[in-house]
Design an enzyme around this catalytic site. Structure first.
Site: not given
Length: 440
Positions: A38, A115, A139
């Site tokens: 990420k 996210s 997330s």
């Protein structure tokens, strides 16, 4: 930042590059596996973008690499790049107005969840074997559920968040995704610290609270029945406890009385006590986000996408509220929940309150869904406990999941319970979904 990568990557990647593991004579535990990272993890010499072009433009390349990334490489895995994320990690939707929304391989007309959107999509689309993400408010758990894969939010503080851009340190955790439980376990064995007591224990009780499943608005996906049947079959019917979680929380969290009346009038399916828990977690998170990022937001005035813009500016301009009460409630909630899942007990809940929202869903409906989602996600969030989202399969074109929650520090126990229960869960899911009998 490289954009417009080949169409075959489902829009998951921000930038593709290889980070190779060290040469080793011995067989490393993650040898031959690929992973994605990420765009919130620092990698030495590269800019950490935090999901926003203005953030990337105003920050220097990282001076050091995240210890979690280093540990994963040292265990023999190869990174193939950085993945798209929601701006400033402030969403569970997975839509990014600047870099595009990664395509959910399970349900292309629906959001992938955020996210950690690109990381989950990269795993679900079989572009990598596993991926790293972060979970503050949900997330990792949300995109895992939406994309039909495994996702872990570890116990808060158990896995290093060093050299990871903070959202709210009180709740930030580093988690990971995989398609199958065997790969997931390999990664977990590398990233989770070894417990002092390595004895494998059997769970003594599963609390499967019906009120949490009623937040779904419908029991037609039969997850409640599937969980009850699976636990009874694998561990005995005496292990099943169906007490309502809302009632337990109301009776064991004294400070909740200061807030509960404000959350008892909702027409949507909700559990007022869990709505309070959600509210308190989000207020604390917002306060820390403001402390971390208000100066940058006010100085740079970044271009933020719809939904994110409103949330970020609300956070950086908001008053903090009764922080003493918020912190007291957080402490009481952790203590109360510790009593519920003490020793070798498990809490089983829906990961999310139903099917993934459709792309570009109307704002009002999305806000209602978010509110119900956070009432579930804040259980592990506010307590700091570990939670594993487990995929059950795809029904009516959308992925369905459930979650197991265990006490703080019981992450390896949680994974061993999931391994014991998973085959039975699959059998009971197949039986329930192939049956023509109406759900209860």
């Amino acid at each position: 930042m490289a954009m417009g990568l080949e169409a075959g990557d489902y829009g998951a990647f921000m930038e593709k590059f290889e980070l190779l593991p060290p040469q080793s004579e011995q067989q490393l535990p993650l040898h031959g596996l690929t992973f994605a990272i990420k765009d919130i993890f620092d990698i030495s010499g590269r800019v950490t973008g935090f999901g926003n072009p203005d953030w990337a433009r105003t920050h220097a390349p990282a001076a050091a690499t995240s210890p979690v990334v280093l540990a994963t490489l040292a265990a023999g895995a190869t990174s193939v790049g950085k993945t798209v994320m929601d701006e400033m990690a402030y969403s569970i939707n997975g839509e990014n107005a600047h870099y595009g929304t990664p395509t959910n391989p399970c349900a292309p007309d629906r959001v992938p969840g955020g996210s950690s959107s690109g990381s989950a999509v990269a795993v679900a689309a079989k572009l990598v074997d596993f991926a790293l993400g972060t979970d503050t408010g949900g997330s990792v758990r949300v995109p895992a559920a939406y994309c039909g894969i495994f996702g872990l939010r570890p116990s808060h503080g158990l896995v290093s968040t060093e050299n990871v851009t903070p959202m709210s340190q009180m709740f930030d955790t580093v988690g990971w995704f995989a398609r199958d439980l065997s790969t997931f376990s390999l990664v977990s064995n590398v990233l989770l610290p070894l417990p002092a007591d390595n004895t494998t224990k059997q769970p003594t009780q599963f609390t499967i609270p019906k009120d949490c499943f009623e937040i779904l608005g419908s029991l037609k996906d039969q997850t409640y029945q599937i969980l009850n049947a699976s636990v009874a079959k694998r561990f005995g019917s005496e292990a099943v406890d169906n007490r309502n979680l809302g009632e337990f929380v109301s009776n064991n969290v004294p400070t909740i009385g200061k807030f509960i009346s404000d959350f008892s009038k909702s027409e949507a399916p909700c559990v007022p006590a869990l709505s309070v828990i959600s509210y308190v977690m989000r207020c604390l998170q917002r306060s820390e986000f403001k402390a971390n990022h208000a100066e940058w937001v006010k100085t740079v005035k970044p271009n933020l996408g719809p939904g994110i813009r409103e949330r970020v500016y609300e956070a950086v301009t908001s008053e903090d509220g009764p922080m003493e009460d918020f912190h007291a409630l957080k402490t009481e909630f952790k203590s109360g929940l510790s009593a519920l899942v003490k020793d070798d007990r498990i809490l089983a809940i829906p990961t999310v309150p139903g099917s993934p929202p459709k792309l570009r869903m109307e704002a009002g409906a999305l806000e209602n869904f978010r509110a119900r989602a956070f009432s579930l996600l804040s259980i592990a969030g506010l307590s700091g406990f570990c939670q594993l989202s487990i995929p059950l399969g795809v029904r009516d074109g959308v992925p369905v999941s459930v979650s197991l929650v265990a006490r703080h520090g019981a992450d390896r126990f949680l994974l061993s319970v999931a391994q014991e229960l998973y085959e039975t869960l699959k059998e009971e899911t197949k039986k329930a979904w192939s049956s023509s009998q109406p759900s209860l």
